[in-house]
Structure formats: C-alpha cells, structure tokens
Scaffold this motif. Structure first.
Motif, short mmCIF file in Angstrom:
data_model
loop_
_atom_site.label_atom_id
_atom_site.label_comp_id
_atom_site.label_asym_id
_atom_site.label_seq_id
_atom_site.Cartn_x
_atom_site.Cartn_y
_atom_site.Cartn_z
N GLY A 63 31.74 36.85 36.72
CA GLY A 63 32.93 37.68 36.89
C GLY A 63 32.81 39.06 36.31
N TYR A 64 31.58 39.47 35.92
CA TYR A 64 31.37 40.77 35.30
C TYR A 64 30.29 41.55 36.04
CZ TYR A 64 33.86 38.40 31.54
OH TYR A 64 34.79 37.70 30.83
N LEU A 352 31.46 40.94 46.02
CA LEU A 352 31.07 39.54 46.09
C LEU A 352 31.58 38.76 44.88
CD1 LEU A 352 29.43 37.30 47.51
CD2 LEU A 352 27.45 38.04 46.17
N PHE A 353 31.53 39.36 43.68
CA PHE A 353 31.94 38.59 42.51
C PHE A 353 33.43 38.33 42.46
CE2 PHE A 353 32.44 42.00 38.85
CZ PHE A 353 33.25 42.79 39.67
N ASP A 354 34.20 38.95 43.37
CA ASP A 354 35.63 38.63 43.47
C ASP A 354 35.86 37.19 43.91
OD1 ASP A 354 36.30 41.22 42.71
OD2 ASP A 354 36.50 41.95 44.77
N LEU A 355 34.83 36.54 44.43
CA LEU A 355 34.98 35.13 44.80
C LEU A 355 35.18 34.25 43.57
CD1 LEU A 355 32.22 34.70 47.55
CD2 LEU A 355 34.70 34.85 47.88
N GLY A 356 34.66 34.67 42.40
CA GLY A 356 34.80 33.86 41.20
C GLY A 356 36.25 33.59 40.82
N PHE A 371 38.05 39.58 33.01
CA PHE A 371 37.20 39.56 34.21
C PHE A 371 37.24 40.94 34.89
CE2 PHE A 371 36.27 35.21 36.35
CZ PHE A 371 35.51 34.82 35.26
N GLU A 372 36.09 41.41 35.31
CA GLU A 372 36.05 42.63 36.11
C GLU A 372 36.20 42.31 37.59
OE1 GLU A 372 33.49 45.86 33.92
OE2 GLU A 372 32.37 43.97 33.92
N ALA A 373 35.96 41.08 37.95
CA ALA A 373 36.22 40.61 39.31
C ALA A 373 37.72 40.40 39.50
CB ALA A 373 35.48 39.31 39.56
#
Length: 477
Positions: A63-64, A352-356, A371-373
């Motif tokens: 998430g980072y 893509l990491f927004d899926l987390g 979280f940066e996501a």
C-alpha cells in the motif's frame, strides 16, 4: 451475500494492456478475459508504481510507494503484506505461483504457498528450487532456460522467442494454472477464501507450446512496432544505453537486436500472444473449478499484471522504462454476486497498488490511515469517486538499467514527464497529441512551463509522501 466475499486475485507478469481482445486488440484470442471485461469493471487507466517486478509487487502488497517501502529495484528484500490482515480476519489465504517476495518462500500472510518463480532465474535465486523445479526434476527433465537456450545455433536471433518442447503440462503457466485448479478441487471447501494466483508469463523467455503461437505466426495482420530512426536517435541516453546493454547481456534469455527484422518481430509477438492465450485458457479452467466448488456464488475476481512490456516499441524490449506500454496494465474486477454492477469501464487514473485497500474494504476491513494507496470501491460501486490527477512511477538502476541511478515518472490525464537523476535531459510527452509517446518535448521552448509544472508536482508529491508516512518510518526504527 456473505459478510466476506471470496477474493480471487489473478496476476500475470509483464502483460501489456493491449493484449486482450475486449480491451481493443482483436488480434489475440482471450475469450475468458473477454468475458470478465464484459461482466466486470475494467479500470482503463490503471498505472503501476514501478516498472519492474519486485518493487511493483512490494508496492501493491503493502500500500506504499516504492520510495516508502525502500524497494526500488529487483532483488531487494520484502515480505510483509496486507494479506496478513486478511488472515487475521478469518480468510484462508493461499498463494499459487509467483508473488516475487524476497526471500521467495516467506509466508507473507498466507496459510499456504506453492511458490513458482521466474521462468529464468539465472543471476537471482538461481539455486532456489520452487514447486515447478521439483516437478520437472521428478519427471527427470531439465528446465528450458538460459543455459539450454544458449546452446541453440539461432539463439541470438530468436529475441527470446522459443517453443516449449517439454510436456505441455510442465510449462510454467500451465503448471501454475493446473496447480491452482488442483488446490481448489482438492482442499476441503473453506470460506472466506483469498486465493492469489501468480502466472510467471508472459514474462520472457517467450516460450509457449507451439500450438499457441502457431495461429499468430500464420496471421498477416499483427500491428508490429517499427520505430522511426528519428525516435531511436532521440531516445534519452539512459535508454540508448539500455538498448546496447540488452544486445550484449541476455537477460531472461532475450538477446535483443538494435535493428530486428520484420520476421523476428512477427515471431516475437506471436510467441508473446501465444503465451497470453495459454494463460487465458488456464484462467478459464480455474474459474470453472471455482464455480463447481461453490466459490463463485459470492466472489470478487480480480485480474491484473505487475507491469507491461515494450516488445519492440520505442526500440526497446522488456520493462525498466516509463512508456505507457510498460506502466499501463489491464485491470479487471468482476463481482459474481452483484456487489457492484458490471459491464462498465472506469476511465479515470488510478494506480495498481490501489487494489490493496480495495481488497481490504471488500473484506470488511479498514485500511491503515497512512496507506498511500486509495480504495477504488466507490468507483466500483458507481458512487462518487475522484480519480488521481497524477500517477507516479519510480525505478532505481537495475540489472538492465545501468545508465542512470534513478528514474521518476509522473503522468496526468494529458501529459507525462520522466526525470532521470543526474541528467539535464528528460522526457516530456503531450499524450493528447502524441499518445504513442514519440515526440519528446523536454527541450521545446514552448513547453518549458509544462516541464516545470510537472517537476513541481513530483516535488510536492514526495514532500506529502514523507509527511504522510512519517509514523511508518518511526515504527520501523
């Protein structure tokens, strides 16, 4: 619907957005992914945070951003993930195939891991034997990999495209798909389930069984890259160095060419697309098994890839650059129980990491505040959602990127800027006028203000990131 849906995350490695028929590439056969597009939600502007496997996956599963995780190139250690939160919340967490944690076999929150790593581990983890290695050894077979491919007289002209000549079931992607299906059919039904399936392909070597590539070899309408000399001459010096390097050093069994022939390019694309079709077939078989075992009565199935592939575009092979063919990945989410309406495309930019955090919220969990996501659940549910005004990408120098220490990219809806640390040169593309990213406007006097604007965006993003994750840094001490 259950409180916690089953969540199936299917990932490929190095798959371009334009390698799925339903996403605008009619030259490829992908009926199972086409169905997911038709019945699910496609994120049409989903961009990675790093253009190579390990930092991209570390970012996705934490998430980072890469500069926050400290994982900025392949081979760097990472192992803790938000999967641990799913496990603690009661999910049965299972991984079959590639996660690319370092070390490869760390549990990373999974109850069970059936690890299958890169097809061609020559420099990195060469003597780690995964499930696929063991299966080949049990059959008395030697894996098709760099040592074996190098013995072929036409090795340097193949550009990494070969036929898989061992039993088809022992091809890495067939093996992963079959093992995932075996687990679903064999393990006593358990819910809620988080199943991550990581296909090693279509990452090179581009080596599907011949029956998958032959239809594409017979096709005479594949739109093959043919970059103009002016573009090649105008590449950033670091990318020119990468071109030379990829000719001299055969990463992943790919000996590149500075001037590939049309026949070489046709064979390369045929084998790449053949590998995509093989994976699509295995996805269909896995979904059928999940349906028969009841897992799809209430499930969210997610398909994506860790990054794309140049495949000759811009005169380059593989990843490690920040063109859209590398940074933009196919991302499809399909709810089998109507948790969100399907048959839609979400056009706004996301990462893509927004899926987390999306997966955590689907599981009824609250993502960490730092979280940066950002969760995509509002977009999936058709609620008010603000796309990212800018998406970012980072890459430290890597095995095939020795001409620069660090690259940072930023993309808005209409522009892209790529900064090369220590270089007065960079890349600036007007995506509305030049979607193919051919005409570099970095030194164009008419666009110096846009260059400064996007450099300022990078600066502010890094400052905000450091502030946002300050408690994370403090906890790590």
């Amino acid at each position: 619907m259950a409180d916690k849906p089953n969540i199936i995350l299917i990932m490929t490695d190095q798959q371009r957005y334009d390698s799925i028929a339903a996403l605008g590439f009619p030259h490829v056969s992908t009926p199972n992914l086409d169905r997911m597009v038709a019945e699910g939600v496609t994120l049409t502007e989903c961009h990675i945070t790093a253009p190579s496997c390990v930092p991209s996956r570390a970012s996705l599963f934490t998430g980072y951003y890469p500069h926050t995780t400290g994982v900025l190139a392949n081979g760097q250690e990472w192992q803790h993930t938000w999967v641990e939160r799913l496990r603690d919340a009661g999910y049965r967490c299972v991984n079959v195939g590639k996660m690319h944690t370092i070390p490869y076999e760390s549990d990373s929150g999974f109850h069970e891991r059936y690890v299958v790593e890169n097809k061609d581990r020559y420099m990195e983890g060469r003597w780690y034997f995964d499930e696929w290695d063991k299966a080949l050894a049990a059959h008395g077979l030697v894996k098709q990999q760099r040592e074996e491919y190098r013995k072929r007289p036409d090795y340097r002209t193949r550009l990494g495209a070969f036929d898989w000549e061992l039993p088809e079931a022992l091809h890495s992607d067939a093996f992963v798909g079959n093992m995932a299906r075996w687990w679903v059919n064999t393990y006593p039904p358990t819910e809620p389930l988080f199943l991550q399936v990581g296909f090693p392909g279509p990452h090179p070597p581009f080596d599907p069984p011949a029956r998958y590539s032959e239809p594409y070899l017979r096709a005479n309408d594949l739109p093959l890259p043919s970059p103009a000399r002016a573009e090649l001459d105008g590449l950033h010096p670091a990318l020119k160095e990468k071109r030379r390097h990829d000719v001299e050093v055969d990463h992943d069994s790919v000996a590149w060419s500075l001037d590939p022939t049309p026949d070489q390019m046709h064979r390369l694309w045929a084998h790449y697309l053949g590998n995509v079709t093989l994976i699509d077939e295995k996805i269909g078989e896995l979904l059928s098994a999940l349906r028969e075992r009841g897992y799809l009565e209430d499930a969210v199935v997610i398909f994506t890839s860790d990054h794309g592939e140049c495949l000759g575009d811009h005169g380059l092979i593989q990843k490690w650059s920040m063109y859209d063919v590398v940074t933009r990945v196919p991302t499809i989410l399909w709810s089998t129980a109507g948790r969100f309406p399907g048959g839609r495309r979400v056009e706004g930019q996301c990462q893509l990491f927004d899926l987390g955090p999306t997966i955590l919220e689907l599981a009824g969990l609250t993502p960490p505040a730092d979280f940066e996501a950002r969760s995509l659940l509002p977009a999936l549910e058709g609620k008010e959602w603000t796309p990212r005004t800018h998406v970012f990408c980072e890459q430290a120098g890597d095995v095939a990127l020795g001409g620069v220490e660090f690259i940072t990219g930023v993309r808005s809806d209409g522009w892209k800027l790529v900064h090369f640390k220590g270089s007065a040169e960079g890349q600036l593309f007007d995506l509305a006028r030049d979607p193919g990213e051919v005409d570099n406007l970095w030194n164009d006097p008419a666009h110096l203000d846009k260059r400064r604007e996007l450099l300022d965006v990078i600066r502010e993003w890094l400052i905000d990131s450091n502030l946002r994750t300050r408690d994370l840094h403090a906890r790590s001490r």
